[in-house]
Design a protein around this motif. Structure first.
Motif, PDB file in Angstrom:
ATOM      1  N   ILE A  74     -67.798  96.248  21.947  1.00  0.00           N
ATOM      2  CA  ILE A  74     -66.708  95.133  22.979  1.00  0.00           C
ATOM      3  C   ILE A  74     -67.496  94.903  24.156  1.00  0.00           C
ATOM      4  CG2 ILE A  74     -64.684  95.215  23.836  1.00  0.00           C
ATOM      5  CD1 ILE A  74     -63.336  96.319  21.595  1.00  0.00           C
ATOM      6  N   LEU A  75     -68.079  96.416  24.817  1.00  0.00           N
ATOM      7  CA  LEU A  75     -68.915  96.301  26.006  1.00  0.00           C
ATOM      8  C   LEU A  75     -70.045  95.443  25.739  1.00  0.00           C
ATOM      9  CD1 LEU A  75     -68.328  99.741  27.539  1.00  0.00           C
ATOM     10  CD2 LEU A  75     -67.456  97.755  28.222  1.00  0.00           C
ATOM     11  N   SER A  76     -70.862  95.507  24.550  1.00  0.00           N
ATOM     12  CA  SER A  76     -71.995  94.842  24.494  1.00  0.00           C
ATOM     13  C   SER A  76     -71.741  93.260  24.276  1.00  0.00           C
ATOM     14  CB  SER A  76     -72.790  95.295  23.277  1.00  0.00           C
ATOM     15  OG  SER A  76     -73.886  94.449  22.764  1.00  0.00           O
ATOM     16  N   TYR A  77     -70.438  92.996  23.606  1.00  0.00           N
ATOM     17  CA  TYR A  77     -70.346  91.616  23.612  1.00  0.00           C
ATOM     18  C   TYR A  77     -70.022  91.145  24.913  1.00  0.00           C
ATOM     19  CZ  TYR A  77     -67.462  87.477  22.281  1.00  0.00           C
ATOM     20  OH  TYR A  77     -66.775  86.364  22.212  1.00  0.00           O
ATOM     21  N   LEU A  78     -69.002  91.781  25.970  1.00  0.00           N
ATOM     22  CA  LEU A  78     -68.716  91.359  27.096  1.00  0.00           C
ATOM     23  C   LEU A  78     -69.802  91.393  28.108  1.00  0.00           C
ATOM     24  CD1 LEU A  78     -65.033  92.534  27.236  1.00  0.00           C
ATOM     25  CD2 LEU A  78     -65.811  90.375  26.692  1.00  0.00           C
ATOM     26  N   GLY A  79     -70.798  92.099  27.776  1.00  0.00           N
ATOM     27  CA  GLY A  79     -72.049  92.295  29.017  1.00  0.00           C
ATOM     28  C   GLY A  79     -72.529  90.909  29.268  1.00  0.00           C
ATOM     29  N   PRO A  80     -72.872  89.938  28.602  1.00  0.00           N
ATOM     30  CA  PRO A  80     -73.382  88.825  29.160  1.00  0.00           C
ATOM     31  C   PRO A  80     -72.377  87.894  29.887  1.00  0.00           C
ATOM     32  CG  PRO A  80     -74.146  89.228  26.635  1.00  0.00           C
ATOM     33  CD  PRO A  80     -73.011  90.131  27.086  1.00  0.00           C
ATOM     34  N   TYR A  81     -71.156  87.942  29.691  1.00  0.00           N
ATOM     35  CA  TYR A  81     -70.001  87.455  30.523  1.00  0.00           C
ATOM     36  C   TYR A  81     -69.870  88.084  31.917  1.00  0.00           C
ATOM     37  CZ  TYR A  81     -68.911  84.912  26.134  1.00  0.00           C
ATOM     38  OH  TYR A  81     -68.702  84.275  24.953  1.00  0.00           O
ATOM     39  N   ALA A  82     -70.051  89.088  31.796  1.00  0.00           N
ATOM     40  CA  ALA A  82     -69.782  90.103  33.201  1.00  0.00           C
ATOM     41  C   ALA A  82     -71.118  89.958  34.074  1.00  0.00           C
ATOM     42  CB  ALA A  82     -69.584  91.451  32.695  1.00  0.00           C
ATOM     43  N   ALA A  83     -72.264  89.608  33.356  1.00  0.00           N
ATOM     44  CA  ALA A  83     -73.672  89.596  34.257  1.00  0.00           C
ATOM     45  C   ALA A  83     -73.333  88.588  35.485  1.00  0.00           C
ATOM     46  CB  ALA A  83     -74.482  89.000  33.443  1.00  0.00           C
ATOM     47  N   SER A  84     -73.777  88.784  36.548  1.00  0.00           N
ATOM     48  CA  SER A  84     -73.718  87.882  37.672  1.00  0.00           C
ATOM     49  C   SER A  84     -74.603  86.394  37.300  1.00  0.00           C
ATOM     50  CB  SER A  84     -74.258  88.639  38.957  1.00  0.00           C
ATOM     51  OG  SER A  84     -74.254  87.763  39.947  1.00  0.00           O
ATOM     52  N   GLY A  85     -73.850  85.495  37.653  1.00  0.00           N
ATOM     53  CA  GLY A  85     -74.551  84.252  37.480  1.00  0.00           C
ATOM     54  C   GLY A  85     -74.591  83.708  36.151  1.00  0.00           C
ATOM     55  N   SER A  86     -74.036  84.289  35.200  1.00  0.00           N
ATOM     56  CA  SER A  86     -74.164  83.788  33.815  1.00  0.00           C
ATOM     57  C   SER A  86     -73.079  83.038  33.379  1.00  0.00           C
ATOM     58  CB  SER A  86     -74.142  85.169  32.927  1.00  0.00           C
ATOM     59  OG  SER A  86     -73.146  85.723  32.952  1.00  0.00           O
ATOM     60  N   CYS A  87     -71.902  82.742  34.145  1.00  0.00           N
ATOM     61  CA  CYS A  87     -70.885  82.325  33.528  1.00  0.00           C
ATOM     62  C   CYS A  87     -70.010  81.639  34.883  1.00  0.00           C
ATOM     63  CB  CYS A  87     -70.020  82.584  32.534  1.00  0.00           C
ATOM     64  SG  CYS A  87     -69.197  84.303  32.838  1.00  0.00           S
ATOM     65  N   ASP A  88     -68.803  81.058  34.569  1.00  0.00           N
ATOM     66  CA  ASP A  88     -67.811  80.839  35.749  1.00  0.00           C
ATOM     67  C   ASP A  88     -67.340  82.138  36.151  1.00  0.00           C
ATOM     68  OD1 ASP A  88     -64.585  80.381  36.201  1.00  0.00           O
ATOM     69  OD2 ASP A  88     -65.942  78.835  37.085  1.00  0.00           O
ATOM     70  N   VAL A  89     -66.990  81.887  37.564  1.00  0.00           N
ATOM     71  CA  VAL A  89     -66.855  83.272  38.397  1.00  0.00           C
ATOM     72  C   VAL A  89     -65.407  83.860  37.708  1.00  0.00           C
ATOM     73  CG1 VAL A  89     -65.990  84.382  40.768  1.00  0.00           C
ATOM     74  CG2 VAL A  89     -67.917  82.481  40.437  1.00  0.00           C
ATOM     75  N   ALA A  90     -64.371  83.130  37.376  1.00  0.00           N
ATOM     76  CA  ALA A  90     -63.295  83.744  36.993  1.00  0.00           C
ATOM     77  C   ALA A  90     -63.438  84.432  35.429  1.00  0.00           C
ATOM     78  CB  ALA A  90     -62.325  82.646  36.672  1.00  0.00           C
ATOM     79  N   LEU A  91     -64.184  83.659  34.776  1.00  0.00           N
ATOM     80  CA  LEU A  91     -64.625  84.530  33.392  1.00  0.00           C
ATOM     81  C   LEU A  91     -65.361  85.692  33.542  1.00  0.00           C
ATOM     82  CD1 LEU A  91     -64.580  84.168  30.406  1.00  0.00           C
ATOM     83  CD2 LEU A  91     -66.580  82.805  30.316  1.00  0.00           C
ATOM     84  N   GLN A  92     -66.367  85.624  34.624  1.00  0.00           N
ATOM     85  CA  GLN A  92     -67.032  87.013  34.724  1.00  0.00           C
ATOM     86  C   GLN A  92     -66.121  88.031  35.317  1.00  0.00           C
ATOM     87  OE1 GLN A  92     -69.827  86.402  37.745  1.00  0.00           O
ATOM     88  NE2 GLN A  92     -70.505  88.297  37.908  1.00  0.00           N
ATOM     89  N   GLN A  93     -65.192  87.596  36.228  1.00  0.00           N
ATOM     90  CA  GLN A  93     -64.184  88.704  36.745  1.00  0.00           C
ATOM     91  C   GLN A  93     -63.450  89.332  35.433  1.00  0.00           C
ATOM     92  OE1 GLN A  93     -61.564  87.184  39.777  1.00  0.00           O
ATOM     93  NE2 GLN A  93     -60.610  89.069  40.187  1.00  0.00           N
ATOM     94  N   LYS A  94     -62.906  88.385  34.697  1.00  0.00           N
ATOM     95  CA  LYS A  94     -61.940  88.887  33.614  1.00  0.00           C
ATOM     96  C   LYS A  94     -62.929  89.742  32.716  1.00  0.00           C
ATOM     97  CE  LYS A  94     -58.307  89.184  31.529  1.00  0.00           C
ATOM     98  NZ  LYS A  94     -56.920  89.789  32.172  1.00  0.00           N
ATOM     99  N   ALA A  95     -64.075  89.318  32.282  1.00  0.00           N
ATOM    100  CA  ALA A  95     -64.986  90.141  31.519  1.00  0.00           C
ATOM    101  C   ALA A  95     -65.096  91.648  32.151  1.00  0.00           C
ATOM    102  CB  ALA A  95     -66.136  89.313  31.162  1.00  0.00           C
TER     103      ALA A  95
END
Length: 823
Positions: free
Chosen positions: A588-609
Motif C-alpha cells: 500500500i505504501l508503494s502504491y501511495l508513494g507517487p501520490y504523496a510525493a511533492s508536486g506529483s499531484c493535487d495538494v489535497a490528494l497529496q495530503q490525503k495520501a
C-alpha cells in the motif's frame, strides 16, 4: 384591461380628433394634421402603427431606431408650453402601442398623471389607462395619484368613478390603502352595478396586498361586503363572496364568517348548476362553468382541518361531481378538476372521496390524451390525501399511461410514479421503473429513469437485501454504471449494516456482490468506489470476517486505477486493510508513494495520501490511537491531555534517532525539508550532547543521532534544521498567543516541577516544556538574560529541596538533549 385598451384605441379618432371611428385612415390623418404642434410627429395613430410595422419588417434594430426617434419628438413636444390635453392624449395612445411591444417610456409617466386630472372623460381614461399599464405597485409616482383618485371616487359622474377604480391595483399598497379605503367603501353602495362590483373586487385586492398590516382596516369592510351578498345582480354577489374569502384568509376573521361564506358560496354554486343565472354566464350548453370554478376556489380558501363543513356545502360539491360525464366540452372537465382540488382541501368525507376517485379514474381511462394529462395531475394532487383509498384500477390506469405512445405523457407518468413512492410501495414502483427502462431504447429516458430510481432507493428503501438483489444486476449490466445508482446502493447497505436484524443478510448479499464485481477483468471507477465502500462496511462490522481474497484482489485491481481527491472511500479502505493486515502495508505504501510525493499531484490528494502513509508506518501504534479515541468518545476512559500513552513510542523514536518537534522560525539559516523523504525519515542530523544518570551519580558523553522521522511528537508542520546540526531557534515567528509556551509561564513550570501533588505529565508535554525553556534562554539579552538566569537559579534551588516526580529515564533523556539541568 385588454378590453378597455381595445375600446380606447378603437374610439381614439372620434375622442381625440373629432372624426368618426368608422372613417378611413385619410380622415384620421386629416384630423391629426389639424392639431397644432404635430408637424414633427407621425401624422395620426394609424399612420404611426403602419410606420412601426414597416420598421419591424426590416429588422428589430430599425424598429428600435424608429421608437427612439418618435419618443424624442414626443418628449420635445410635451415639454413645450401650452400643449393641449388632446395632444397629450394622442401621444400617450401611441406610447401605449410602443409599450405593448416591450418598450419602456418613463419620461411620459408624469404627463399621464397630469392627464388624469383632466375634466375631459376620454382624456382622463387614457391617462388612467397609461398609468395602469406602465406603473407598477409601489412606484413613487403613485403618490401623485392619491388625491386625484380620492376626488374621482367621490365624483358624481359614474364614468370618473369607473376610470379611477380601474387604476386602483396600481395604487393599492400598505402605505396608500388607508388613504383610499374610505372612498372605496362609499363605492360599495353606488347605484351603478359595475361600480359596486368593481369596488367589491378592489376590497379583496386590498386585503391581499395589505394582509396582517391592515387587519382591522380590512375587517371593517366585512359588514359592507356581507350586505352585497343579497344584491340583485349576481355579478356583485360573486365579487363580494370572493373578496370576503380573501379577507377571511388574510385577516384571520371569526369562524362564524367561515360558515356564512360557505353557505353563500354553495348557494351560488347550486344556482349556477340549476341554470338560475343569466344566460350570459353559460358556455354553450354548460351552465355557468366559470362561476362554478370561482365558487369552488372560494371553498378552498375557506377550508381548514378544524372546519365543521355545513351540509349545504357537501351537497353542492356532490352535485358538481355528479354532472354527466362525456362530451367534448372541456369547460366541464375544468370544473371537475377544480372540484377534485376542492375535495382534497376539505376535511375527509367518505362519499366525496369515492366520487373523486371515480372522476380521476375516468380521466385516466379516457381515450383523449389531454384528459389523461388531467387525470395524472388530479392523481398527483390527491395521492397524499387519498393514498389509502386508491384501488388497483388506478395503478393499472397509470401503467397504461406509462406505456402510451405519447412521450410527453410517459414523462408525466414517470414523474407521478416517482412522487408516489414511499416506504410502503417503493418496491412496486422500482420494479415498474426497471421493467419500463428495459423496454425502451432511448438513452436519455433511461438515464432519467435511473436517476429517479436512485433517488427513490436512497430515500425510501429499508430492505438492504432486496435492494442488493434488484439493483446489482442493473449496476453490473454495464461496464460503466451510473454513479448515482451506485451511491444509492451504498447508502442502503449502510442502513442495513446498522440494523442488527438485517445485518447478516446484508453481509451475505454484499459478499455475493463482491464476487460478481471481481469477476470482471478490470474495475471502472464506480466499481472501485463500490468495492471500497462495501469493504469499509465489513471492517466496521467485524474486521475478522473480512476475506483475504477480497482485500488481495482489490489491491491487485487497484493498481490500474488512478485516485482522485473525492475517492474518500478508497483511502479509508486502504487504511483499514493496512491496519488489519501488516503484511500488505509495504504494498500500500508503494502504491501511495507517487501520490504523496511533492508536486506529483493535487495538494489535497497529496495530503490525503501522506496521511494514510503515516497511519500505516506504524500500524500497532495507529490501532492504539484509534482504540483510545473510541474509548474516549464512548466515555470508557477519561481524556488524557498529556498523551502519556505515547511515552514508549517517544522513547523508541528517540533511540532510533528521531528529532523532537520544533516550531517554525524566521532564521535565514534554517531550511525546511520537503517531500516524502522528509516525512518518513530519510534525512538525518547528528549532535553530540552529554547526559547524566541519577542512579549511577556520574556523567558520560553520549552521541545521539536525530532523524527527521515522520512520526513526530505533534502533527508535522515541517522539520526546521540547519545544514549540519539541530539548532534551537533564536526568534519565533509566532505571536505571544500562538506560542506553545510563553516566557511568563516559567514560574508556573518550575512550580509544577516542585509540587509533588501535581498530576503526572506525559513525556510529550515534558519535552515541549523543556524545549521552551531552552528557547527562552537563548532569546534573552542583557539585563533580561541576567534576570532570567537568576530566576532559573532560584528554581533550581527549589528543585534541590523537593524530589522530582519525573522518572529517571525521562530525566536522563532530557539531560542528554540539553533540555533540562540535573544536579
Amino acid at each position: 384591461m385588454s378590453g378597455v385598451l381595445e375600446k380606447t384605441l378603437s374610439g381614439l379618432v372620434h375622442s381625440v380628433f373629432g372624426a368618426s371611428s368608422s372613417g378611413s385612415g385619410g380622415v384620421a390623418r386629416q384630423g391629426a394634421a389639424a392639431l397644432p404642434g404635430l408637424k414633427n410627429v407621425s401624422l395620426g395613430l394609424i399612420h404611426f402603427v403602419e410606420k412601426l410595422q414597416a420598421a419591424q419588417r426590416i429588422s428589430k434594430q430599425e424598429e428600435e431606431h424608429c421608437v427612439e426617434r418618435e419618443s424624442r419628438e414626443w418628449v420635445k413636444l410635451l415639454s413645450s408650453p401650452g400643449v393641449s390635453g388632446a395632444v397629450v392624449a394622442d401621444v400617450l395612445c401611441r406610447a401605449l402601442v410602443v409599450a405593448a411591444r416591450g418598450y419602456s417610456l418613463p419620461s411620459l409617466h408624469i404627463h399621464a398623471i397630469k392627464l388624469t386630472q383632466s375634466t375631459n372623460i376620454h382624456q382622463k381614461k387614457i391617462g388612467y389607462l397609461f398609468v395602469s399599464q406602465s406603473l407598477g405597485p409601489g412606484s413613487e409616482l403613485t403618490l401623485l395619484l392619491v388625491n386625484t383618485i380620492q376626488r374621482d371616487l367621490a365624483a358624481p359622474n359614474a364614468l370618473h368613478v369607473a376610470a379611477s377604480l380601474a387604476s386602483l391595483p396600481t395604487v393599492l399598497t400598505p402605505d396608500l390603502t388607508p388613504s383610499v379605503i374610505l372612498a372605496l367603501t362609499h363605492c360599495l353602495a353606488h347605484q351603478q352595478v359595475y361600480i359596486r362590483r368593481r369596488a367589491a373586487a378592489m376590497v379583496g385586492v386590498a386585503a391581499v396586498r395589505c394582509g396582517q398590516e391592515l387587519q382591522e382596516l380590512a375587517g371593517d369592510q366585512v359588514p359592507h361586503l356581507l350586505h352585497l351578498l343579497t344584491d340583485q345582480d349576481p355579478a356583485v354577489a360573486l365579487a363580494a363572496v370572493s373578496s370576503l374569502a380573501k379577507v377571511f384568509k388574510m385577516c384571520s376573521q371569526k369562524a362564524a364568517l367561515q360558515d356564512q361564506l360557505g353557505r353563500s358560496a354553495s348557494h351560488l354554486l347550486v344556482q349556477s348548476l340549476n341554470g338560475a343565472l343569466p344566460k350570459d354566464y353559460q358556455v354553450n350548453a354548460l351552465p355557468a362553468p366559470f362561476v362554478q370554478i370561482q365558487m369552488l376556489r372560494v371553498l378552498q380558501q375557506l377550508s381548514s382541518k378544524e372546519w365543521q363543513v355545513p351540509g349545504e356545502v357537501l351537497e353542492a360539491v356532490q352535485q358538481v361531481l355528479g354532472q354527466p360525464w362525456g362530451g367534448k366540452e372541456m369547460a366541464l372537465y375544468a370544473v371537475l378538476l377544480e372540484c377534485v382540488f376542492t375535495v382534497t382541501a376539505l376535511p375527509h368525507h367518505d362519499e366525496l372521496t369515492l366520487s373523486v376517485l371515480r372522476v380521476v379514474l375516468g380521466f385516466l381511462k379516457s381515450s383523449n390524451v389531454d384528459l389523461k394529462y388531467v387525470g395524472l395531475k388530479a392523481l398527483a394532487n390527491v395521492f397524499s390525501v387519498l393514498e389509502e383509498a386508491l384501488t388497483p384500477g388506478h395503478l393499472e390506469a397509470v401503467l397504461d399511461c406509462l406505456y402510451h405512445s405519447d412521450q410527453n405523457l410517459q414523462a408525466k407518468t414517470l414523474k407521478l410514479l416517482c412522487s408516489m413512492a414511499n416506504v410502503y410501495n417503493y418496491q412496486a414502483v422500482c420494479t415498474t421503473l426497471l421493467e419500463f427502462s428495459g423496454r425502451i431504447k432511448d438513452e436519455v429516458t433511461q438515464k432519467v429513469i435511473i436517476g429517479e430510481l436512485a433517488t427513490i432507493i436512497g430515500q425510501q428503501c429499508q430492505d438492504a437485501a432486496w435492494c442488493v438483489g434488484i439493483v446489482s444486476p442493473v449496476v453490473l449490466a454495464k461496464p460503466d454504471p451510473d454513479r448515482r445508482l451506485v451511491d444509492a446502493l451504498i447508502q442502503v447497505m449502510e442502513r442495513g449494516f446498522q440494523n442488527d436484524q438485517s445485518s447478516q443478510e446484508c453481509m451475505e448479499g454484499s459478499q455475493e456482490l463482491l464476487l460478481k464485481v471481481f469477476s470482471y477483468d478490470s474495475l471502472p471507477e464506480a466499481f472501485v468506489i463500490l468495492v471500497a465502500s462495501v469493504l469499509n462496511l465489513h471492517y466496521g462490522k467485524d474486521p475478522r470476517q473480512v476475506s483475504k481474497y477480497f482485500t488481495d484482489t482489490f489491491l491487485e485491481r487497484l493498481k490500474d486505477t488512478s485516485l482522485r481527491e473525492s475517492d474518500m472511500a478508497v483511502f479509508q479502505c486502504l487504511k483499514n486493510i493496512g491496519l488489519n493486515d501488516e503484511s500488505v502495508c509495504p504494498e500500500i505504501l508503494s502504491y501511495l508513494g507517487p501520490y504523496a510525493a511533492s508536486g506529483s499531484c493535487d495538494v489535497a490528494l497529496q495530503q490525503k495520501a501522506s496521511e494514510i502513509c503515516r497511519w500505516l508506518t506504524n500500524p500497532k501504534l495507529s490501532l492504539q490511537i484509534i482504540q483510545r479515541q473510541e474509548d474516549i468518545l464512548n466515555q470508557r476512559m477519561p481524556l488524557d491531555l498529556t498523551l502519556s500513552f505515547l511515552d514508549s513510542y517517544v522513547v523508541e523514536s528517540l533511540e532510533n534517532g528521531a528529532a523532537p518537534y520544533k516550531p517554525f522560525t524566521d532564521a535565514p539559516s534554517h531550511t525546511t525539508q520537503d517531500g516524502p523523504d522528509a516525512q518518513w525519515g530519510s534525512g538525518t542530523t547528528a549532535a553530540t550532547t552529554s547526559t547524566g544518570s541519577e542512579d549511577a551519580h556520574s556523567s558520560s558523553s553520549i552521541s545521539l543521532t536525530f532523524t527527521s522521522h515522520g512520526s513526530n511528537l505533534l502533527p508535522n508542520r515541517g522539520s526546521i534544521m540547519s545544514s549540519s546540526s539541530m539548532v534551537v531557534p533564536s526568534r519565533r515567528v509566532w505571536s505571544t498567543t500562538g506560542r506553545i509556551r510563553q516566557a511568563s509561564e516559567g514560574e508556573d513550570l518550575n512550580r509544577s516541577r516542585c509540587d509533588p501533588t501535581a498530576p503526572q505529565e506525559g513525556l510529550v508535554t515534558t519535552l515541549l516544556r523543556a524545549g521552551e525553556e531552552e528557547d527562552e534562554d537563548e532569546v534573552t539579552e542583557g539585563s533580561v538574560e541576567l534576570a532570567d538566569e537568576a530566576q532559573e537559579d532560584q528554581g533550581e534551588a527549589e528543585q534541590d529541596k523537593i524530589p522530582d516526580s519525573r522518572s529517571q529515564l525521562t530525566q536522563a533523556l532530557l539531560a542528554g538533549l540539553g533540555m533540562a539541568r540535573i544536579k
